[in-house]
Write an enzyme that holds these catalytic residues in place. Sequence first.
Site, short mmCIF file in Angstrom:
data_model
loop_
_atom_site.label_atom_id
_atom_site.label_comp_id
_atom_site.label_asym_id
_atom_site.label_seq_id
_atom_site.Cartn_x
_atom_site.Cartn_y
_atom_site.Cartn_z
CG HIS A 121 -1.90 0.97 1.42
ND1 HIS A 121 -1.65 2.25 1.80
CD2 HIS A 121 -3.24 0.87 1.24
CE1 HIS A 121 -2.80 2.92 1.86
NE2 HIS A 121 -3.78 2.10 1.52
CG ASP A 198 0.52 -2.68 6.17
OD1 ASP A 198 -0.49 -2.90 6.86
OD2 ASP A 198 0.51 -2.01 5.13
CD GLN A 201 -6.90 -4.88 3.76
OE1 GLN A 201 -7.84 -5.64 3.91
NE2 GLN A 201 -7.07 -3.59 3.55
CE LYS A 224 -7.48 -0.65 6.01
NZ LYS A 224 -8.10 -0.21 4.76
CB CYS A 362 -3.70 3.12 -1.62
SG CYS A 362 -4.81 4.47 -1.31
#
Length: 404
Positions: A121, A198, A201, A224, A362
């Site tokens: 991202h 990261d 998600q 999220k 993104c």
Amino acid sequence: MNIEEIRKEFPILHQQVNGKPLVYFDNAATSQKPQSVIDALTHYYNTDNANIHRGIHTLAERSTTAFENTRKAVAKFLNSREVEEIIFTKGTTEGINLVAATFGRKFIKDGDEIIISALEHHSNIVPWQILCEENGCTLKVIPVNDKGELLMDEYDKLLSDKTKLVSVNYISNALGTINPVKEIIDKAHKVGAKVLIDAAQAAPHATLDVQALDCDFLAFSAHKVYGPTGVGALYGKRDLLEAMPPYQGGGEMIKDVSFSGTTYNDIPYKFEAGTPNIGEVIALKAALDFVNELGLENIAAYEHELLEYANELLADVDGFIPVGTADNKASVISFLIEGVHPFDLGQILDAKGIAVRTGHHCAQPLMERFQIEGTVRASFSVYNTKEEIKYFVEALKAAIKMFK
Ligand code: PMP
């Protein structure tokens, strides 16, 4: 899991959009919120609102306790060794920027290298580019194959004693690829590099265990994972957090301030300057409670069922081109329809009450890798159903017919 009962907990789902029942398939962008999260927010503003820490009155104590209870809940959610290793941020983006601006500025120098991947991202690309511009370090990128999987042989070649940091996502937001993060972490550690995961998600779809992973940093966003916007958490190993300079200066992050110099607070407060999103942090606990009650493994298994069902139906759609067909995937389907612009498809689906995302997600460098401008992305969550997927595929077929 009783999906109908779960759906009842999400008030937003029970509405018509453009005259049709809402089908929300934009979960990779942000998930919807259960009533318990909305209630936690309103309860805070109705009964407890006060600034946290330092206050001695009852409301300040209540707010502080609830705020710090979320920290304990996040520590448990990530299985961190210590509660102090959890820093509240605005979200994943801020978590990554914090590491770049503090760990990066102090420990990564001219000639050093940072490795990211082609699946990142923008928020796991740009902070490193800014750092590289500032201090002369170099950004290296692990490429992907045509299925959108990382080429681990290429990763091996990029690693060297120059590598100071590897920063990769656990699950790609654009394609849904689940990356072999444990292997990535172990290999990075062998050359002495630190690793940031990261988990934007991953948090809603995979059990996160920072001790088992042995990652050095991990960032995620509350919004999220059924929580509010404007809040996230950054995990960092204690020794690293202690060695890092503060991120921003201000209230809360200090021990003593005088004009001859300032001493900084202990972790995690050293990284939490200013009044945070108190109510939203408190409501994040309700979101984690919701996830824990259902069990992330159960959520992931159900979402996988939805993914397989969607793949099955979509295989029958004229001109369907999947983008990203990794063997190990989360419930994200990125695709194109031959001869139809993703934006047009998105609009037609919206007219039928179906929310999907269109565009580059993104992840422009990834789109460039596939030589496309963007995709249509449908991403499923625990409150989605097979009936919704069926309706979506039928709507897609009707749209294609219209364009042809
Ligand atoms: N990384 C990934 C993989 C993401 O999906 C996102 C959000 N789309 C981010 C980082 C940034 O998260 P946020 O905007 O919540 O900071």
